[in-house]
Design an enzyme around this catalytic site. Sequence first.
Site, short mmCIF file in Angstrom:
data_model
loop_
_atom_site.label_atom_id
_atom_site.label_comp_id
_atom_site.label_asym_id
_atom_site.label_seq_id
_atom_site.Cartn_x
_atom_site.Cartn_y
_atom_site.Cartn_z
N HIS A 16 1.03 -0.96 -0.05
CA HIS A 16 0.14 -0.17 0.04
C HIS A 16 0.80 1.11 -0.01
CE1 HIS A 16 -0.16 0.74 4.76
NE2 HIS A 16 0.86 0.47 4.30
N CYS A 25 5.90 6.00 4.60
CA CYS A 25 4.79 5.21 4.11
C CYS A 25 4.07 5.92 3.16
CB CYS A 25 3.79 4.88 5.29
SG CYS A 25 4.50 3.80 6.73
N HIS A 75 -1.13 -10.36 -1.67
CA HIS A 75 -0.41 -10.25 -2.97
C HIS A 75 -1.01 -9.07 -3.67
CE1 HIS A 75 1.86 -13.37 -1.29
NE2 HIS A 75 3.09 -12.68 -2.19
N GLU A 136 0.09 -5.16 11.64
CA GLU A 136 1.17 -4.64 10.33
C GLU A 136 2.51 -5.09 10.46
OE1 GLU A 136 0.14 -0.71 8.51
OE2 GLU A 136 1.90 -0.33 9.22
#
Length: 150
Positions: A16, A25, A75, A136
């Site tokens: 992501h 991020c 994936h 996570e």
Amino acid sequence: MGTIRITKQFNFETGHALYGYDGKCKNVHGHSYKLSVTVIGKPISDSTQVKYGMVIDFTDLKKIVKEEIVDVFDHATVFNKNTPHIELAKELQDRDHHVILVDYQPTSEMMVIDFAKKIKGRLPQNIQLFSVRLQETETSFAEWYASDNQ
């Protein structure tokens, strides 16, 4: 019989990017997610039932979570469809990559809310979703509890 909580754990890999974020991020990256789904209910008390003594068959819970979450997100790369990442998403899709476009920032917090909604919609009427935990990293996770969301 009493009320019992049943938990099933899952693992999947997902990429992501967080558009507009002020740290690392903001770049496309991935995680080895660990998902724990806990449901609550009473064990079946009818001894003539094939699932006598079970709140829910672990296999049935696994089927729901795999179909709604794991098989979809494993994936894949997740982007907020309302950001400029849509251009990158289209490029990846054109190259036959599995991309998921969501209407939220794909943080663990927002993903766990989405997952809870999807799982709740598939559970048998006598079974309630108690909690969903999305880990996570080894030290970071988000949790959703039904009691916090009534």
